[in-house]
Design a protein around this motif. Sequence first.
Motif, mmCIF file in Angstrom:
data_model
loop_
_atom_site.group_PDB
_atom_site.id
_atom_site.type_symbol
_atom_site.label_atom_id
_atom_site.label_comp_id
_atom_site.label_asym_id
_atom_site.label_seq_id
_atom_site.Cartn_x
_atom_site.Cartn_y
_atom_site.Cartn_z
ATOM 1 N N UNK A 92 -34.255 -43.041 30.118
ATOM 2 C CA UNK A 92 -34.363 -41.843 29.132
ATOM 3 C C UNK A 92 -34.391 -42.498 27.671
ATOM 4 N N UNK A 93 -35.583 -42.850 27.159
ATOM 5 C CA UNK A 93 -35.691 -43.545 25.839
ATOM 6 C C UNK A 93 -35.473 -42.781 24.660
ATOM 7 N N UNK A 94 -35.589 -43.346 23.536
ATOM 8 C CA UNK A 94 -36.207 -44.541 23.081
ATOM 9 C C UNK A 94 -35.108 -45.703 23.523
ATOM 10 N N UNK A 95 -35.612 -46.906 23.145
ATOM 11 C CA UNK A 95 -34.874 -47.970 23.126
ATOM 12 C C UNK A 95 -33.703 -47.727 22.143
ATOM 13 N N UNK A 96 -32.236 -48.485 22.489
ATOM 14 C CA UNK A 96 -31.257 -48.176 21.994
ATOM 15 C C UNK A 96 -30.407 -46.887 22.150
ATOM 16 N N UNK A 97 -31.016 -45.985 22.866
ATOM 17 C CA UNK A 97 -30.364 -44.660 23.480
ATOM 18 C C UNK A 97 -29.314 -45.327 24.346
ATOM 19 N N UNK A 98 -28.391 -44.439 24.623
ATOM 20 C CA UNK A 98 -27.125 -44.655 25.333
ATOM 21 C C UNK A 98 -27.517 -45.029 27.029
ATOM 22 N N UNK A 99 -28.724 -43.954 27.325
ATOM 23 C CA UNK A 99 -29.340 -44.451 28.630
ATOM 24 C C UNK A 99 -29.887 -45.886 28.557
ATOM 25 N N UNK A 100 -30.307 -46.362 27.635
ATOM 26 C CA UNK A 100 -30.958 -47.764 27.389
ATOM 27 C C UNK A 100 -29.904 -48.751 27.451
ATOM 28 N N UNK A 209 -29.979 -30.920 15.098
ATOM 29 C CA UNK A 209 -30.293 -31.647 16.745
ATOM 30 C C UNK A 209 -31.678 -32.154 16.507
ATOM 31 N N UNK A 210 -31.777 -32.942 17.173
ATOM 32 C CA UNK A 210 -32.920 -33.845 17.522
ATOM 33 C C UNK A 210 -33.037 -34.521 19.020
ATOM 34 N N UNK A 211 -34.117 -35.141 19.196
ATOM 35 C CA UNK A 211 -34.296 -35.316 20.627
ATOM 36 C C UNK A 211 -33.627 -36.454 21.272
ATOM 37 N N UNK A 212 -33.137 -37.259 20.248
ATOM 38 C CA UNK A 212 -32.290 -38.338 20.885
ATOM 39 C C UNK A 212 -31.405 -38.900 19.937
ATOM 40 N N UNK A 213 -30.629 -39.866 20.231
ATOM 41 C CA UNK A 213 -29.744 -40.498 19.069
ATOM 42 C C UNK A 213 -30.562 -41.543 18.433
ATOM 43 N N UNK A 214 -31.255 -42.305 19.192
ATOM 44 C CA UNK A 214 -32.005 -43.415 18.789
ATOM 45 C C UNK A 214 -33.309 -42.717 17.767
ATOM 46 N N UNK A 215 -33.851 -41.714 17.944
ATOM 47 C CA UNK A 215 -34.892 -40.907 17.147
ATOM 48 C C UNK A 215 -34.261 -40.713 15.693
ATOM 49 N N UNK A 216 -32.683 -40.186 16.032
ATOM 50 C CA UNK A 216 -32.079 -39.760 14.726
ATOM 51 C C UNK A 216 -31.917 -41.335 13.939
ATOM 52 N N UNK A 217 -31.616 -42.071 14.367
ATOM 53 C CA UNK A 217 -31.504 -43.517 13.952
ATOM 54 C C UNK A 217 -32.731 -43.856 13.029
#
Length: 358
Positions: A92-100, A209-217
């Motif tokens: 579950x992306x994007x890169x640098x997400x916790x799933x990554x 709220x947004x789709x992912x932590x990496x998108x927030x960064x």
Amino acid sequence: MSPSEPRDPIDSIDTQILELLRARCRAMAQNASAQNNSDWASTLAGIDDLVDQFNQPQASSEGLGRETQRDILRHVASACWRATRPGTHAFLGPPDSYSHLAALAYFGEAANLLPVQSIGAVFDAVARGDCAGGIVPIENSTDGRVVDTFGRLSKGEVSITGEVQLAIHHQLLAMSDLQSITEVHSKPQAISQCRDWLATHLPKAKLTECSSTAAAAKLASTQPGIAAIASEAAGRRHGLRVVGANIEDNRDNVTRFAVLGHDQPAPTGTDKTTLLFQVAHQPGALADVMGIFKQHKLNLTWIESFPQPGTQNEYFFVVEFPGHCQDVAVANAIEDLKTATHHTDVLGSYRRAARAES
């Protein structure tokens, strides 16, 4: 001295290492061409066992530490695996997400990893054979089960072949200092896991709220005054400062990830089994099933229930316990469960994971 001659003993040793790496790749290619039953989970278990044997109490204590040895061998194995067995692993992306980060912890930094946009897309990629494996979040110690993962596991398209226990450390990332932050962006789970800290240190900030932590960064790197709750790796990628370190309210915040695939990992001696079953909607039905686990002396370490789609008052139950489906006690229990339930599915038997840091 000719150009091919080593300049010093270190060059000579490095040459030997490169030759051994080439030999390792050849051996792995031979195993693959012979359809050897070796799988990635068994490879990881073998590395851990080898490092433990190499570091017996009577062994010399000089050189690299145990964890460093394990990390190096895992990276070597990951690189050789990619060179000899082409295939991607979805997360579950994007890169640098916790799933990554979980995928890197399990498959290694040399693995060919594919970011996708949803948990369902991970399942689809593995089920169709587009990817050799995948990784999805299954449970968080603060927020509980991940419903999307359970819904897809109930369809039986893929198996659980491993797990990752990732310690989740949230960082508050921004281009500006703490006093200048007016908005904090992240995925809902990350915001929820940091609410006490945010209420204390940024009581007036807008939480978005947004789709992912990496998108927030990524967003925080474009606009001063906006901060992101994300991993330290995401901050490095986007050039952000850590203005609040480890802001999770629960210091033991851990997310467990399920590794998806089609292989059945061999028993290692430190395994666990995950089962899904459905019982009749009548008094005592679940209690009767629980008695089967007691009869076979299987200690349930996790039990969850979730609604069966398209029905009223019908539930699936997911349980976990130590042991492998090839163990006699586990195999006998599964046979008894099949007669006492509407249906019983073995979601996977795999090696129990140690905790990894994010």
